[in-house]
Design a protein around this motif. Structure first.
Motif, PDB file in Angstrom:
ATOM      1  N   TYR A  15      -9.424  -7.242   7.405  1.00 45.88           N
ATOM      2  CA  TYR A  15      -8.181  -8.050   7.341  1.00 45.88           C
ATOM      3  C   TYR A  15      -7.107  -7.106   6.827  1.00 45.88           C
ATOM      4  O   TYR A  15      -7.250  -6.541   5.742  1.00 45.88           O
ATOM      5  N   TRP A  16      -6.053  -6.886   7.616  1.00 41.55           N
ATOM      6  CA  TRP A  16      -4.990  -5.987   7.152  1.00 41.55           C
ATOM      7  C   TRP A  16      -3.644  -6.475   7.681  1.00 41.55           C
ATOM      8  O   TRP A  16      -3.117  -5.966   8.667  1.00 41.55           O
ATOM      9  N   GLY A  17      -3.113  -7.505   7.083  1.00 48.48           N
ATOM     10  CA  GLY A  17      -1.794  -7.989   7.462  1.00 48.48           C
ATOM     11  C   GLY A  17      -1.737  -9.502   7.477  1.00 48.48           C
ATOM     12  O   GLY A  17      -2.692 -10.156   7.872  1.00 48.48           O
ATOM     13  N   LYS A  18      -0.586 -10.020   6.988  1.00 49.62           N
ATOM     14  CA  LYS A  18      -0.418 -11.481   6.901  1.00 49.62           C
ATOM     15  C   LYS A  18       0.643 -11.971   7.877  1.00 49.62           C
ATOM     16  O   LYS A  18       1.608 -11.261   8.150  1.00 49.62           O
ATOM     17  N   LYS A  19       0.448 -13.210   8.308  1.00 55.28           N
ATOM     18  CA  LYS A  19       1.482 -13.906   9.086  1.00 55.28           C
ATOM     19  C   LYS A  19       2.346 -14.707   8.136  1.00 55.28           C
ATOM     20  O   LYS A  19       3.548 -14.823   8.310  1.00 55.28           O
ATOM     21  N   ASP A  20       1.678 -15.296   7.145  1.00 56.21           N
ATOM     22  CA  ASP A  20       2.384 -16.101   6.147  1.00 56.21           C
ATOM     23  C   ASP A  20       1.988 -15.563   4.780  1.00 56.21           C
ATOM     24  O   ASP A  20       0.826 -15.692   4.365  1.00 56.21           O
ATOM     25  N   GLN A  21       2.965 -14.977   4.082  1.00 62.52           N
ATOM     26  CA  GLN A  21       2.629 -14.311   2.824  1.00 62.52           C
ATOM     27  C   GLN A  21       2.384 -15.299   1.694  1.00 62.52           C
ATOM     28  O   GLN A  21       1.655 -14.996   0.751  1.00 62.52           O
ATOM     29  N   LYS A  22       3.012 -16.465   1.758  1.00 66.39           N
ATOM     30  CA  LYS A  22       2.834 -17.427   0.672  1.00 66.39           C
ATOM     31  C   LYS A  22       1.463 -18.111   0.787  1.00 66.39           C
ATOM     32  O   LYS A  22       0.713 -18.176  -0.180  1.00 66.39           O
ATOM     33  N   LEU A  23       1.145 -18.589   1.978  1.00 70.48           N
ATOM     34  CA  LEU A  23      -0.132 -19.299   2.167  1.00 70.48           C
ATOM     35  C   LEU A  23      -1.298 -18.348   2.428  1.00 70.48           C
ATOM     36  O   LEU A  23      -2.447 -18.752   2.476  1.00 70.48           O
ATOM     37  N   ILE A  24      -0.985 -17.069   2.592  1.00 70.39           N
ATOM     38  CA  ILE A  24      -1.983 -16.049   2.945  1.00 70.39           C
ATOM     39  C   ILE A  24      -2.733 -16.446   4.227  1.00 70.39           C
ATOM     40  O   ILE A  24      -3.948 -16.660   4.239  1.00 70.39           O
ATOM     41  N   ILE A  25      -1.961 -16.548   5.296  1.00 70.71           N
ATOM     42  CA  ILE A  25      -2.525 -16.731   6.626  1.00 70.71           C
ATOM     43  C   ILE A  25      -2.520 -15.343   7.276  1.00 70.71           C
ATOM     44  O   ILE A  25      -1.466 -14.723   7.380  1.00 70.71           O
ATOM     45  N   PRO A  26      -3.693 -14.852   7.670  1.00 66.62           N
ATOM     46  CA  PRO A  26      -3.746 -13.467   8.179  1.00 66.62           C
ATOM     47  C   PRO A  26      -3.300 -13.357   9.641  1.00 66.62           C
ATOM     48  O   PRO A  26      -3.262 -14.353  10.360  1.00 66.62           O
ATOM     49  N   GLN A  27      -3.020 -12.139  10.023  1.00 68.54           N
ATOM     50  CA  GLN A  27      -2.645 -11.861  11.413  1.00 68.54           C
ATOM     51  C   GLN A  27      -3.853 -11.910  12.341  1.00 68.54           C
ATOM     52  O   GLN A  27      -3.703 -12.151  13.532  1.00 68.54           O
ATOM     53  N   THR A  28      -5.030 -11.611  11.782  1.00 68.57           N
ATOM     54  CA  THR A  28      -6.222 -11.482  12.629  1.00 68.57           C
ATOM     55  C   THR A  28      -7.423 -12.148  11.947  1.00 68.57           C
ATOM     56  O   THR A  28      -7.397 -12.398  10.737  1.00 68.57           O
ATOM     57  N   ASP A  29      -8.478 -12.380  12.699  1.00 67.43           N
ATOM     58  CA  ASP A  29      -9.758 -12.769  12.110  1.00 67.43           C
ATOM     59  C   ASP A  29     -10.329 -11.551  11.362  1.00 67.43           C
ATOM     60  O   ASP A  29      -9.837 -10.425  11.532  1.00 67.43           O
ATOM     61  N   ILE A 186      -1.016   1.733  -4.622  1.00 69.97           N
ATOM     62  CA  ILE A 186      -0.428   0.787  -3.664  1.00 69.97           C
ATOM     63  C   ILE A 186      -1.444  -0.324  -3.449  1.00 69.97           C
ATOM     64  O   ILE A 186      -2.533  -0.086  -2.931  1.00 69.97           O
ATOM     65  N   SER A 187      -1.098  -1.536  -3.859  1.00 70.59           N
ATOM     66  CA  SER A 187      -2.053  -2.649  -3.727  1.00 70.59           C
ATOM     67  C   SER A 187      -2.279  -2.941  -2.253  1.00 70.59           C
ATOM     68  O   SER A 187      -1.463  -2.576  -1.399  1.00 70.59           O
ATOM     69  N   SER A 188      -3.393  -3.624  -1.958  1.00 68.78           N
ATOM     70  CA  SER A 188      -3.611  -3.988  -0.556  1.00 68.78           C
ATOM     71  C   SER A 188      -2.485  -4.916  -0.089  1.00 68.78           C
ATOM     72  O   SER A 188      -2.063  -4.859   1.055  1.00 68.78           O
ATOM     73  N   ARG A 189      -2.000  -5.748  -1.003  1.00 68.30           N
ATOM     74  CA  ARG A 189      -0.927  -6.681  -0.625  1.00 68.30           C
ATOM     75  C   ARG A 189       0.310  -5.934  -0.138  1.00 68.30           C
ATOM     76  O   ARG A 189       0.858  -6.232   0.917  1.00 68.30           O
ATOM     77  N   GLN A 190       0.728  -4.927  -0.910  1.00 66.03           N
ATOM     78  CA  GLN A 190       1.906  -4.140  -0.493  1.00 66.03           C
ATOM     79  C   GLN A 190       1.585  -3.320   0.752  1.00 66.03           C
ATOM     80  O   GLN A 190       2.381  -3.223   1.673  1.00 66.03           O
ATOM     81  N   GLY A 191       0.383  -2.715   0.734  1.00 68.39           N
ATOM     82  CA  GLY A 191       0.011  -1.794   1.810  1.00 68.39           C
ATOM     83  C   GLY A 191      -0.030  -2.486   3.159  1.00 68.39           C
ATOM     84  O   GLY A 191       0.515  -1.987   4.149  1.00 68.39           O
ATOM     85  N   MET A 192      -0.650  -3.670   3.200  1.00 64.78           N
ATOM     86  CA  MET A 192      -0.782  -4.326   4.513  1.00 64.78           C
ATOM     87  C   MET A 192       0.569  -4.826   5.009  1.00 64.78           C
ATOM     88  O   MET A 192       0.859  -4.798   6.201  1.00 64.78           O
ATOM     89  N   GLN A 193       1.430  -5.238   4.071  1.00 73.10           N
ATOM     90  CA  GLN A 193       2.742  -5.718   4.499  1.00 73.10           C
ATOM     91  C   GLN A 193       3.561  -4.568   5.096  1.00 73.10           C
ATOM     92  O   GLN A 193       4.245  -4.740   6.105  1.00 73.10           O
TER      93      GLN A 193
END
Ligand code: DP6
Length: 323
Positions: A15-29, A186-193
């Motif tokens: 998992y590397w990237g979000k569609k919705d950062q607040k709800l944490i909906i990912p870009q991919t499975d 660099i946290s995963s949160r910052q990195g994936m965004q």
């Protein structure tokens, strides 16, 4: 106090990237293996005499950004449960924190389970998976044991994990090579965004994952560890290509990471089947069949020191424990 134990998981398709950062909906499975060696025990009690949430991790009071994340999560639980008391939270990690060994996965899976129960909710595992997701994406998968798939979904309801094989009945194991256990920059949160926003390869990554999910599930149903390892290794390298190709570009690897990758390639060219994967940190995880454990431990032990190798079998899903 209600205490839950959750084990961490290592993604075989990342998992590397979000569609919705607040709800944490990912870009991919994504798809992972829960490990038995690394876990968090988290106790929660909502008390009417507290004037603020009181959070302790590994014996230390927690402040700053980490405390805010936990408080936001507890606010969500207060909102859905109607229990408006503040909470005492005591957590013990059996994972080197923030070293890319996915400590947020076990932490938020344990917190979701303990806090929801302590607040009077009685959630099924799918609801726990959705709840854990709001703390950290990878925590969605740590509700379950063994091999687990996270369906990206499109909203809060539809984004949750499901087990593919909870009791893994073939010989897959992992060795974590502890290269550097200090906190990552660099946290995963910052990195994936930053990858989503600035890597020109991001649209291709989405296609890679669509393909790898199908291939990985096929390899799992065939219990084909070579194929599982091969797909996981390619997938990890392609994820890390997103960090190199972001603006500004960076890498989680250090010299020892490359050294370990080369060692695993060397071992493989000698006929021992083993593969590697890396998360948002320099540590390398080796994927192999337990029948090859001895040879791998000996080879990597000589290079890195046996004390830096942690061998792990597939682990269980989250549970409430007596403490
Ligand atoms: C590389 O779950 O830590 O381990 O959702 O922002 O908390 P947040 O990120 P996190 O990211 C995990 C990234 C990864 C890959 C994976 O576990 O799938």
């Amino acid at each position: 106090m209600i205490t839950a134990r959750a084990h961490t998981n290592i993604a075989l398709v990342k998992y590397w990237g979000k569609k919705d950062q607040k709800l944490i909906i990912p870009q991919t499975d994504s798809l992972s293996l829960t490990l038995n060696e690394f876990y968090a025990d988290t106790g929660v009690e909502f008390r009417d005499n507290l004037t603020a949430d009181d959070i302790e991790i590994d014996g230390q009071p927690v402040t700053g950004h980490s405390a805010e994340k936990v408080k936001d999560f507890l606010d969500h639980i207060r909102q859905i449960s109607g229990n408006h008391n503040y909470a005492k939270v005591i957590s013990t990690n059996h994972v080197p924190v923030s070293a890319g060994l996915a400590s947020s996965a076990s932490a938020f899976a344990a917190l979701a389970t303990a806090a929801s129960k302590a607040a009077g909710l009685n959630l099924d595992r799918r609801s726990l998976s959705r709840l854990a997701r709001r703390g950290s994406g990878s925590a969605t998968r740590s509700i379950y044991g063994g091999l687990v798939e996270w369906h990206r979904g499109t909203d809060d309801q539809s984004s949750f994990a499901e087990p593919i094989m909870e009791k893994v009945d073939f010989g897959i194991e992992m060795i974590a090579i502890l290269i550097n256990t200090t906190k990552k920059k660099i946290s995963s949160r910052q990195g994936m965004q930053s990858s989503v926003e600035s890597s020109p390869y991001y649209p291709t990554w989405r296609k890679v994952v669509t393909h790898d999910m199908v291939a990985m599930k096929e390899a799992i149903s065939n219990k084909d560890i070579d194929q599982i390892g091969h797909i996981a290794e390619e997938n990890a390298l392609r994820m890390h290509a997103l960090t190199l190709s972001a603006d500004p570009g960076y890498t989680y690897f250090n010299g020892d990471t490359i050294h370990a990758i080369q060692a695993i390639n060397d071992l493989r060219s000698q006929g021992v089947s083993c593969y590697y994967t890396m998360d948002a940190g320099p540590n390398v995880k080796v994927i192999y069949d337990q029948k090859d454990r001895k040879k791998i431990v000996q080879y990597l032990g000589n290079l890195f020191g046996k004390e830096r190798l942690i061998i792990s079998q597939p682990g269980p899903g989250v549970e409430i424990i007596d403490k």
